[in-house]
Write a protein that holds these residues in place. Structure first.
Motif, PDB file in Angstrom:
ATOM      1  N   TYR A 216      60.942  32.551  -4.591  1.00 22.11           N
ATOM      2  CA  TYR A 216      60.511  33.723  -3.822  1.00 22.11           C
ATOM      3  C   TYR A 216      61.093  35.014  -4.386  1.00 22.11           C
ATOM      4  O   TYR A 216      61.250  35.979  -3.669  1.00 22.11           O
ATOM      5  CB  TYR A 216      60.934  33.574  -2.361  1.00 22.11           C
ATOM      6  CG  TYR A 216      60.467  32.297  -1.721  1.00 22.11           C
ATOM      7  CD1 TYR A 216      59.138  31.908  -1.790  1.00 22.11           C
ATOM      8  CD2 TYR A 216      61.353  31.477  -1.056  1.00 22.11           C
ATOM      9  CE1 TYR A 216      58.705  30.731  -1.214  1.00 22.11           C
ATOM     10  CE2 TYR A 216      60.924  30.296  -0.465  1.00 22.11           C
ATOM     11  CZ  TYR A 216      59.610  29.941  -0.552  1.00 22.11           C
ATOM     12  OH  TYR A 216      59.185  28.768   0.022  1.00 22.11           O
TER      13      TYR A 216
ATOM     14  N   SER B 131      56.566  27.904   6.724  1.00 25.53           N
ATOM     15  CA  SER B 131      55.210  27.349   6.794  1.00 25.53           C
ATOM     16  C   SER B 131      55.042  26.190   5.821  1.00 25.53           C
ATOM     17  O   SER B 131      54.322  25.237   6.103  1.00 25.53           O
ATOM     18  CB  SER B 131      54.157  28.428   6.560  1.00 25.53           C
ATOM     19  OG  SER B 131      54.207  28.904   5.243  1.00 25.53           O
ATOM     20  N   GLU B 132      55.741  26.248   4.684  1.00 28.56           N
ATOM     21  CA  GLU B 132      55.723  25.117   3.745  1.00 28.56           C
ATOM     22  C   GLU B 132      56.365  23.882   4.360  1.00 28.56           C
ATOM     23  O   GLU B 132      56.084  22.759   3.950  1.00 28.56           O
ATOM     24  CB  GLU B 132      56.442  25.500   2.453  1.00 28.56           C
ATOM     25  CG  GLU B 132      55.709  26.545   1.629  1.00 28.56           C
ATOM     26  CD  GLU B 132      56.505  27.039   0.440  1.00 28.56           C
ATOM     27  OE1 GLU B 132      57.609  26.502   0.163  1.00 28.56           O
ATOM     28  OE2 GLU B 132      56.027  27.983  -0.219  1.00 28.56           O
ATOM     29  N   LYS B 133      57.226  24.103   5.338  1.00 26.32           N
ATOM     30  CA  LYS B 133      57.910  23.000   6.025  1.00 26.32           C
ATOM     31  C   LYS B 133      57.213  22.614   7.330  1.00 26.32           C
ATOM     32  O   LYS B 133      57.756  21.855   8.115  1.00 26.32           O
ATOM     33  CB  LYS B 133      59.377  23.377   6.307  1.00 26.32           C
ATOM     34  CG  LYS B 133      60.184  23.606   5.055  1.00 26.32           C
ATOM     35  CD  LYS B 133      60.189  22.342   4.234  1.00 26.32           C
ATOM     36  CE  LYS B 133      60.874  22.510   2.924  1.00 26.32           C
ATOM     37  NZ  LYS B 133      60.666  21.362   2.043  1.00 26.32           N
TER      38      LYS B 133
ATOM     39  N   LYS C 154      57.274  32.219   4.933  1.00 26.36           N
ATOM     40  CA  LYS C 154      56.575  31.501   3.863  1.00 26.36           C
ATOM     41  C   LYS C 154      57.221  30.130   3.648  1.00 26.36           C
ATOM     42  O   LYS C 154      56.537  29.115   3.584  1.00 26.36           O
ATOM     43  CB  LYS C 154      56.602  32.310   2.561  1.00 26.36           C
ATOM     44  CG  LYS C 154      55.877  31.621   1.424  1.00 26.36           C
ATOM     45  CD  LYS C 154      55.850  32.466   0.174  1.00 26.36           C
ATOM     46  CE  LYS C 154      55.099  31.731  -0.919  1.00 26.36           C
ATOM     47  NZ  LYS C 154      55.016  32.507  -2.140  1.00 26.36           N
ATOM     48  N   TYR C 155      58.532  30.129   3.560  1.00 25.61           N
ATOM     49  CA  TYR C 155      59.240  28.854   3.396  1.00 25.61           C
ATOM     50  C   TYR C 155      59.020  27.961   4.612  1.00 25.61           C
ATOM     51  O   TYR C 155      58.746  26.773   4.481  1.00 25.61           O
ATOM     52  CB  TYR C 155      60.732  29.091   3.162  1.00 25.61           C
ATOM     53  CG  TYR C 155      61.510  27.809   3.072  1.00 25.61           C
ATOM     54  CD1 TYR C 155      61.379  26.976   1.962  1.00 25.61           C
ATOM     55  CD2 TYR C 155      62.351  27.403   4.095  1.00 25.61           C
ATOM     56  CE1 TYR C 155      62.080  25.781   1.878  1.00 25.61           C
ATOM     57  CE2 TYR C 155      63.053  26.214   4.017  1.00 25.61           C
ATOM     58  CZ  TYR C 155      62.911  25.406   2.909  1.00 25.61           C
ATOM     59  OH  TYR C 155      63.592  24.222   2.833  1.00 25.61           O
TER      60      TYR C 155
ATOM     61  N   LYS D  56      65.588  27.414  -2.472  1.00 28.89           N
ATOM     62  CA  LYS D  56      64.230  27.771  -2.877  1.00 28.89           C
ATOM     63  C   LYS D  56      64.066  29.250  -3.214  1.00 28.89           C
ATOM     64  O   LYS D  56      62.988  29.671  -3.611  1.00 28.89           O
ATOM     65  CB  LYS D  56      63.242  27.418  -1.756  1.00 28.89           C
ATOM     66  CG  LYS D  56      63.105  25.954  -1.467  1.00 28.89           C
ATOM     67  CD  LYS D  56      62.328  25.248  -2.540  1.00 28.89           C
ATOM     68  CE  LYS D  56      60.873  25.635  -2.422  1.00 28.89           C
ATOM     69  NZ  LYS D  56      60.015  25.009  -3.409  1.00 28.89           N
TER      70      LYS D  56
END
Length: 153
Positions: free
Chosen positions: A85, A22-24, A19-20, A81
């Motif tokens: 989460y 994909s944000e990057k 998830k992290y 972050k």
């Protein structure tokens, strides 16, 4: 310390990682394929909570993600972050609902094996100093530095 022959990690931890990532801008499907994971296991409709993967797949996903993220401090930034989460794993929720940091760390130490059983975190108190370290319970397997930095974050 007992040695775990077939060490595993929670799929929930890889969900948080991807998830992290994909944000990057990292494509989670490509990471899954490179790590030998079926991207469909992350489909929330299948609800794979509690599912575990091999430590080999876990490390491959971390290494692949860190490589593709093009961030020399990927693990530290993910650690920063983690508050975003907190619902990614039951242990995060337990820690977030602890009355203080000391009890949150106690829960982390006690229940870490729910996330992964390759290491066992420990603390050592000497006077005013507290050292957090971990023992590897699977000989010959090392974790990526980004994983260690995310844990400390």
């Amino acid at each position: 310390m007992a040695i775990v022959k077939n060490a595993t990690a929670s799929i929930d931890m890889i969900r948080v990682l991807l998830k992290y990532a994909s944000e990057k801008g990292v494509n989670p499907n490509e990471v899954c394929r490179a790590a030998g994971l079926d991207p469909a296991i992350f489909d929330s409709r299948e609800d794979p909570a509690g599912k575990r993967i091999s430590i080999g797949q876990f490390n491959a996903a971390w290494n692949e993600t860190a490589s593709r993220a093009n961030d020399t401090d990927f693990g530290l930034h993910l650690g920063e972050k983690m508050l975003d989460y907190h619902t990614g794993h039951i242990l995060f929720t337990v820690m977030m609902n602890s009355p203080d940091v000391g009890r949150a760390i106690d829960k982390f130490l006690r229940y870490h094996c729910l996330m992964a059983d390759i290491i066992q975190p420990r603390i050592e108190k000497t006077g005013h100093d507290v050292i957090l370290f971990w023992e590897t319970v699977v000989p010959g397997v090392t974790l990526h530095r980004h994983h260690a930095e995310a844990i400390l974050g």
